[in-house]
Structures are given as C-alpha cells and as structure tokens.
Design a protein around this motif. Structure first.
Motif, PDB file in Angstrom:
ATOM      1  N   THR A 232       2.999  -7.229   5.203  1.00 48.33           N
ATOM      2  CA  THR A 232       2.912  -7.663   3.682  1.00 48.33           C
ATOM      3  C   THR A 232       1.971  -6.747   2.895  1.00 48.33           C
ATOM      4  O   THR A 232       0.963  -6.459   3.578  1.00 48.33           O
ATOM      5  CB  THR A 232       2.313  -9.095   3.433  1.00 48.33           C
ATOM      6  OG1 THR A 232       3.242 -10.140   4.206  1.00 48.33           O
ATOM      7  CG2 THR A 232       1.943  -9.572   2.121  1.00 48.33           C
ATOM      8  N   LEU A 233       2.155  -6.513   1.675  1.00 51.96           N
ATOM      9  CA  LEU A 233       1.344  -5.528   0.913  1.00 51.96           C
ATOM     10  C   LEU A 233       0.662  -6.305  -0.093  1.00 51.96           C
ATOM     11  O   LEU A 233       1.268  -7.096  -1.123  1.00 51.96           O
ATOM     12  CB  LEU A 233       2.320  -4.334   0.134  1.00 51.96           C
ATOM     13  CG  LEU A 233       1.598  -3.180  -0.656  1.00 51.96           C
ATOM     14  CD1 LEU A 233       1.079  -2.218   0.120  1.00 51.96           C
ATOM     15  CD2 LEU A 233       2.551  -2.619  -1.211  1.00 51.96           C
ATOM     16  N   LYS A 234      -0.639  -6.073  -0.516  1.00 58.90           N
ATOM     17  CA  LYS A 234      -1.484  -6.913  -1.164  1.00 58.90           C
ATOM     18  C   LYS A 234      -2.214  -5.781  -2.124  1.00 58.90           C
ATOM     19  O   LYS A 234      -2.828  -5.040  -1.580  1.00 58.90           O
ATOM     20  CB  LYS A 234      -2.209  -7.792  -0.665  1.00 58.90           C
ATOM     21  CG  LYS A 234      -1.625  -9.074  -0.074  1.00 58.90           C
ATOM     22  CD  LYS A 234      -2.600  -9.916   0.448  1.00 58.90           C
ATOM     23  CE  LYS A 234      -1.768 -11.246   1.149  1.00 58.90           C
ATOM     24  NZ  LYS A 234      -2.759 -12.347   1.495  1.00 58.90           N
ATOM     25  N   ILE A 235      -2.213  -6.121  -3.520  1.00 59.58           N
ATOM     26  CA  ILE A 235      -2.965  -5.185  -4.497  1.00 59.58           C
ATOM     27  C   ILE A 235      -3.640  -6.194  -5.327  1.00 59.58           C
ATOM     28  O   ILE A 235      -3.224  -6.652  -6.423  1.00 59.58           O
ATOM     29  CB  ILE A 235      -2.247  -4.294  -5.078  1.00 59.58           C
ATOM     30  CG1 ILE A 235      -1.398  -3.283  -4.250  1.00 59.58           C
ATOM     31  CG2 ILE A 235      -3.240  -3.317  -6.074  1.00 59.58           C
ATOM     32  CD1 ILE A 235      -0.671  -2.378  -5.017  1.00 59.58           C
TER      33      ILE A 235
ATOM     34  N   THR B 253      -4.119  -3.684   0.693  1.00 57.61           N
ATOM     35  CA  THR B 253      -4.119  -4.034   2.162  1.00 57.61           C
ATOM     36  C   THR B 253      -2.759  -3.993   2.599  1.00 57.61           C
ATOM     37  O   THR B 253      -1.851  -4.409   1.744  1.00 57.61           O
ATOM     38  CB  THR B 253      -4.692  -5.349   2.372  1.00 57.61           C
ATOM     39  OG1 THR B 253      -3.993  -6.479   1.586  1.00 57.61           O
ATOM     40  CG2 THR B 253      -6.322  -5.214   1.971  1.00 57.61           C
ATOM     41  N   PHE B 254      -2.370  -3.768   3.591  1.00 58.53           N
ATOM     42  CA  PHE B 254      -1.092  -3.794   4.190  1.00 58.53           C
ATOM     43  C   PHE B 254      -1.283  -4.450   5.615  1.00 58.53           C
ATOM     44  O   PHE B 254      -1.999  -3.931   6.636  1.00 58.53           O
ATOM     45  CB  PHE B 254      -0.548  -2.369   4.453  1.00 58.53           C
ATOM     46  CG  PHE B 254       0.867  -2.148   5.104  1.00 58.53           C
ATOM     47  CD1 PHE B 254       1.828  -3.244   4.377  1.00 58.53           C
ATOM     48  CD2 PHE B 254       1.317  -1.256   5.985  1.00 58.53           C
ATOM     49  CE1 PHE B 254       3.117  -3.205   4.972  1.00 58.53           C
ATOM     50  CE2 PHE B 254       2.549  -1.368   6.434  1.00 58.53           C
ATOM     51  CZ  PHE B 254       3.544  -2.153   5.796  1.00 58.53           C
ATOM     52  N   THR B 255      -0.496  -5.481   5.895  1.00 62.13           N
ATOM     53  CA  THR B 255      -0.776  -6.304   7.030  1.00 62.13           C
ATOM     54  C   THR B 255       0.599  -6.223   7.773  1.00 62.13           C
ATOM     55  O   THR B 255       1.857  -6.447   7.209  1.00 62.13           O
ATOM     56  CB  THR B 255      -1.096  -7.826   6.836  1.00 62.13           C
ATOM     57  OG1 THR B 255      -2.327  -7.845   6.225  1.00 62.13           O
ATOM     58  CG2 THR B 255      -1.093  -8.423   8.217  1.00 62.13           C
ATOM     59  N   THR B 256       0.454  -5.682   9.075  1.00 59.16           N
ATOM     60  CA  THR B 256       1.683  -5.931  10.000  1.00 59.16           C
ATOM     61  C   THR B 256       1.354  -6.411  11.398  1.00 59.16           C
ATOM     62  O   THR B 256       0.247  -6.812  11.673  1.00 59.16           O
ATOM     63  CB  THR B 256       2.159  -4.210  10.472  1.00 59.16           C
ATOM     64  OG1 THR B 256       1.246  -3.683  11.309  1.00 59.16           O
ATOM     65  CG2 THR B 256       2.128  -3.267   9.132  1.00 59.16           C
TER      66      THR B 256
ATOM     67  N   LEU C  81       0.730  -4.886  13.764  1.00 59.51           N
ATOM     68  CA  LEU C  81      -0.336  -4.080  14.554  1.00 59.51           C
ATOM     69  C   LEU C  81      -1.770  -4.301  13.917  1.00 59.51           C
ATOM     70  O   LEU C  81      -2.696  -3.858  14.409  1.00 59.51           O
ATOM     71  CB  LEU C  81       0.161  -2.806  14.345  1.00 59.51           C
ATOM     72  CG  LEU C  81       1.600  -2.376  15.050  1.00 59.51           C
ATOM     73  CD1 LEU C  81       1.676  -0.961  14.646  1.00 59.51           C
ATOM     74  CD2 LEU C  81       1.163  -2.410  16.588  1.00 59.51           C
ATOM     75  N   GLY C  82      -1.847  -5.303  12.778  1.00 61.06           N
ATOM     76  CA  GLY C  82      -3.009  -5.490  12.448  1.00 61.06           C
ATOM     77  C   GLY C  82      -3.062  -5.210  10.653  1.00 61.06           C
ATOM     78  O   GLY C  82      -1.915  -5.261  10.088  1.00 61.06           O
ATOM     79  N   THR C  83      -4.398  -5.235  10.009  1.00 58.45           N
ATOM     80  CA  THR C  83      -4.398  -5.185   8.662  1.00 58.45           C
ATOM     81  C   THR C  83      -5.168  -3.979   8.619  1.00 58.45           C
ATOM     82  O   THR C  83      -6.243  -3.861   8.832  1.00 58.45           O
ATOM     83  CB  THR C  83      -4.835  -6.433   8.196  1.00 58.45           C
ATOM     84  OG1 THR C  83      -4.286  -7.460   8.255  1.00 58.45           O
ATOM     85  CG2 THR C  83      -5.197  -6.395   6.528  1.00 58.45           C
ATOM     86  N   ARG C  84      -4.579  -2.933   7.464  1.00 52.15           N
ATOM     87  CA  ARG C  84      -5.657  -1.886   6.941  1.00 52.15           C
ATOM     88  C   ARG C  84      -5.816  -2.224   5.715  1.00 52.15           C
ATOM     89  O   ARG C  84      -5.064  -2.720   4.769  1.00 52.15           O
ATOM     90  CB  ARG C  84      -4.553  -0.584   7.135  1.00 52.15           C
ATOM     91  CG  ARG C  84      -4.946   0.273   8.524  1.00 52.15           C
ATOM     92  CD  ARG C  84      -4.821   1.375   8.647  1.00 52.15           C
ATOM     93  NE  ARG C  84      -5.274   1.911   9.922  1.00 52.15           N
ATOM     94  CZ  ARG C  84      -4.388   2.525  10.631  1.00 52.15           C
ATOM     95  NH1 ARG C  84      -3.276   2.378  10.606  1.00 52.15           N
ATOM     96  NH2 ARG C  84      -4.797   2.731  11.976  1.00 52.15           N
ATOM     97  N   THR C  85      -6.988  -1.910   5.392  1.00 48.26           N
ATOM     98  CA  THR C  85      -7.418  -1.880   3.900  1.00 48.26           C
ATOM     99  C   THR C  85      -7.490  -0.166   3.469  1.00 48.26           C
ATOM    100  O   THR C  85      -8.259   0.593   4.030  1.00 48.26           O
ATOM    101  CB  THR C  85      -8.908  -2.362   3.665  1.00 48.26           C
ATOM    102  OG1 THR C  85      -8.815  -3.587   4.377  1.00 48.26           O
ATOM    103  CG2 THR C  85      -9.474  -2.471   2.168  1.00 48.26           C
TER     104      THR C  85
END
Length: 272
Positions: A152-155, A216-219, A221-225
């Motif tokens: 999931t991609l969030k902006i 933010t991108f959540t997979t 494998l985790g969430t990256r900011t």
C-alpha cells in the motif's frame, strides 16, 4: 418669373459662398479612444517566488529572497518553490527553509506531526547508504497479500492511499498502482506507475509534490518512509529511472496530460 429665378440663383450662390467660408476643421470628425486604454500593460503576471513561502505574494521587497529558477532538465526543474538564491551570501539563515535548494538538491523539512521517521540534518536532503552496491528485492509469491496486491502506497499531502499490484498493464492499473515488473519491490529503487485520469486518478497530483513530502510504502517486508527529492518531466523512452540503486528510494511515474511523449517522474529517498 424672371425675378423669382434670379432670387433662387442668388440664394444658391450665397449658400455656396457660406460653405466655402467654413474652416476645414468643421468638415472633419474625431473618433474618441477608449477610456484609459493602458497600452503596453502585460497580459500575464508571474508571481515572485520568495523564501518565506510566497507570503509576500507579488511584492519581493528584497533581492535577498529572490530565487533563480533551476535549469531545464534538472531534477527539480518542475518542482514548485525551488531554485538557487540570487544572492546566497545575503540570505538570512531563517529564510532558508523547505522548498529551497542548494544547487539542484532539495532541502528536506522535518516530518509532519504524527508521522514516523526522521530526516537528514545536513541540508543535502538525500540519505545515502555506505554501500555502493545496488539493492534489489525480487517479487516472490510469499510477498503477495490475499487481495493480490504487493503493498500500500500513501502520500498524506495529496490524500492518496492506493494498493500496488504487480505489472503496469491495463489490468493492474485498473485496480490501483502498478509495480514495474523486473524491478525491486523493497531494497534499492522501487518504481511504481499509476493513472491520472479516467476511472483511476491515483497519480493525478503527484507532479505538485514539494520537496520533503512524505511517501510511505507498506509491504510484507515492513513499512518504509520516503521524502520527495525531485519532480521531473521525462521522455516516455527514458527508462533510467527504473535502474537499481544503492540508496533505498521510490520512483513514481504517470502520464503528462496532452503530452504522450512525456511522463512525470517523482523521486523520493528513504528518510533516515
């Protein structure tokens, strides 16, 4: 009867003499010009971009706040509120804030209240990895969610939340954003595409993102900011933005309205 003819002839002669006696100006006429025509007034007005975020609108009271626009084709050439200071040696330190750049590298602002992650304090706006080897994470079956998405991609700044599916064909992009096949899904560069019109309008505003905007991108494998570092208009044939990188980053692509030969490309680097 003869007297009457003489009288008429005399009258005609008198009228002719009177007409000839009128000044030439009495036979001319003037066309009034429109009131206050303001000839030479510009038909458009470019606002002055100031270091205080544009609070001074069109009145730049000091050249210390003036910006030289970034060069065409540079990473920030299409990004709002970027450029080099006209007189960098005179810029008050308190005015050098978000959106301004040192050269062509954007200065990143601190995260918004409630967000996670921190940002560089060196003024470069780019986080770097000690490793120079490109990072890469292959898409494997165990990385898919039950709905078929990879993450999931969030902006938050543009109110976007969208699922990311594998592939950039018509089927994946009808469901959400699409991850470029053959590219990394986690480590290094993660390229993602999306529509900006029609049934899906997920990426319709990504070209308006400012430096430091949080992604933010959540997979699984985790969430990256990530923090936005560039917005550029690139050729449809330019695939350099899909290459693996040593730095963890995300690259977002979408079409440019009415310009099929170009694509918008937003790059964002992991916030550290």
């Amino acid at each position: 009867m003869k007297k009457l003819k003489n009288l008429i002839s005399a009258a005609l002669c008198l009228c002719t003499m009177c007409a000839l006696a009128l000044p030439a100006s009495a036979l001319s006429y003037d066309i009034a010009a429109p009131g206050d025509p303001e000839y030479g007034k510009p038909t458009s007005f470019e606002p002055v971009v100031t270091a205080d975020g544009g609070a001074m609108k069109n009145e730049d009271v000091s050249k210390n706040a003036a910006l030289i626009p970034p060069g065409f084709g540079t990473p920030t050439s299409n990004m709002l509120n970027t450029g080099e200071y006209l007189t960098p040696n005179l810029v008050p330190s308190q005015m050098a804030g978000a959106g301004q750049v040192n050269g062509n590298v954007a200065v990143v602002v601190p995260p918004a209240s409630g967000s996670t992650g921190s940002y560089p304090t060196t003024g470069t706006g780019v986080s770097t990895s000690p490793s120079t080897a490109p990072g890469f994470t292959e898409v494997t079956s165990d990385l898919y969610y039950s709905d078929g998405s990879l993450g999931t991609l969030k902006i938050p700044s543009i109110g976007l939340t969208v699922k990311v599916f594998e592939g950039t064909g018509s089927a994946p992009l009808l469901k959400g954003a699409g991850h470029f096949e053959g590219t990394s899904i986690w480590a290094g560069n993660v390229p993602v595409a999306g529509h900006n019109r029609g049934v899906r309008n997920d990426f319709g505003r990504i070209h308006t993102l400012l430096p430091g905007a949080v992604i933010t991108f959540t997979t699984k494998l985790g969430t990256r900011t990530y923090a936005v570092t560039g917005v550029a208009k690139v050729s449809v044939n330019d695939v350099s933005g899909l290459e693996p990188t040593a730095v963890n980053m995300i690259s977002l692509y979408t079409c440019v309205n009415d310009q099929p030969a170009y694509r918008w490309c937003v790059t964002a680097v992991e916030a550290v």
